[in-house]
Design an enzyme around this catalytic site. Sequence first.
Site, PDB file in Angstrom:
ATOM      1  N   GLY A  85      40.474  34.594  43.679  1.00 19.26           N
ATOM      2  CA  GLY A  85      40.814  33.523  42.758  1.00 19.26           C
ATOM      3  C   GLY A  85      41.796  32.502  43.285  1.00 19.26           C
ATOM      4  O   GLY A  85      42.168  31.572  42.564  1.00 19.26           O
ATOM      5  N   ASN A 133      33.149  32.745  42.959  1.00 19.38           N
ATOM      6  CA  ASN A 133      33.080  32.617  41.507  1.00 19.38           C
ATOM      7  C   ASN A 133      33.959  31.478  41.016  1.00 19.38           C
ATOM      8  O   ASN A 133      33.492  30.441  40.551  1.00 19.38           O
ATOM      9  CB  ASN A 133      33.487  33.945  40.868  1.00 19.38           C
ATOM     10  CG  ASN A 133      33.314  33.987  39.359  1.00 19.38           C
ATOM     11  OD1 ASN A 133      33.190  35.059  38.778  1.00 19.38           O
ATOM     12  ND2 ASN A 133      33.280  32.858  38.666  1.00 19.38           N
ATOM     13  N   LYS A 154      29.206  46.457  43.611  1.00 19.67           N
ATOM     14  CA  LYS A 154      30.268  45.754  44.328  1.00 19.67           C
ATOM     15  C   LYS A 154      31.539  46.552  44.097  1.00 19.67           C
ATOM     16  O   LYS A 154      32.101  46.539  43.001  1.00 19.67           O
ATOM     17  CB  LYS A 154      30.420  44.322  43.813  1.00 19.67           C
ATOM     18  CG  LYS A 154      31.491  43.544  44.546  1.00 19.67           C
ATOM     19  CD  LYS A 154      31.822  42.234  43.867  1.00 19.67           C
ATOM     20  CE  LYS A 154      33.062  41.647  44.504  1.00 19.67           C
ATOM     21  NZ  LYS A 154      33.617  40.521  43.728  1.00 19.67           N
TER      22      LYS A 154
END
Lengths: 255, 65
Positions: free
Chosen positions: A155, A204, A94
């Site tokens: 995030g 995530n 990645k």
Amino acid sequence: MQFYGTEISSRLLLGTAQYPSPKVLTDAIRACGTEIVTVSLRRESAGGSGDGFWQGLRDTGCHILPNTAGCHTAQEAVTTAQMARDVFGTNWIKLEVIGHSDTLQPDVFALVEAARVLAQDGFQVFPYTTDDLVVGEKLLDAGCELLMPWGAPIGSGQGLRNPDALRAMRAHFPDTPLIIDAGIGRPSDACLAMELGMDAVLLNTAVAKAGDPVGMAVAMTGAIKAGRAGFAADPMDSRDMAVPSTPILGMAELA
Amino acid sequence: MLITVNSKSVEVNASGLAEALQELGYTSPAIATALNGQFVSRDARAAITLTHGDALEVLAPMQGG
């Protein structure tokens, strides 16, 4: 669905950072049925402490997708990818080349440069990129077989900031696997990504930082399946004005 | 010989990279190395001779997104 010739059935790729505990992480992985998990490399202290995490992750049987998170130059990313291949034994990488420390926006110029070097070295590159079509073309030209456009900054949990651009990306690259990477906050974000025709979602923080990470992982899987099914079922076109769904014909005259 | 490992100065007796890793306690098979910014594969470590002032990076699997 295939990524670089590997058959994958789950359309959820899951990051492994920020969970309350290693057990919650592995519980979430098993509960949601993901087949691909992302990992990183960081400095090791003498005596080693990372083995437990790595062993626990291997036991899940998932495909490992190492990242180059935190790299700010093509050379850093290439070296990190080489180190990752040595440890994880996979050609998958990645590829992240970060342009700004605050926005974590990819440096797409260095990204293309690193992707070309890595592809020529036998890597199978999963590039974290923007929704720019020209950059996408250059990444494919560099040897990438799939693209991972952002939905919103890493995030942030903001969802899809620019659905129109992602729709355009889907239309422009009809045969290229597209994986939304970054920005997903809620199941509805993941569902929308899939309704737009994305092939998969990588997330995530949305799971790791949920009050119930295992429950959220399951919710994300459900949302992704629903969105994919909706895309496959060819949604109706939206209309500017109301259109009655119940027939007017045959109505009684009661007024 | 003084080298830096993950930005910390350390004294090592071994002159070879593979031996130095053992001496410093990096015994896990799940580590990756780079010397002076250049990747060194696990197979290449035995042939690498360290010199004073070398900068060694030792990385291991970690959680990541």
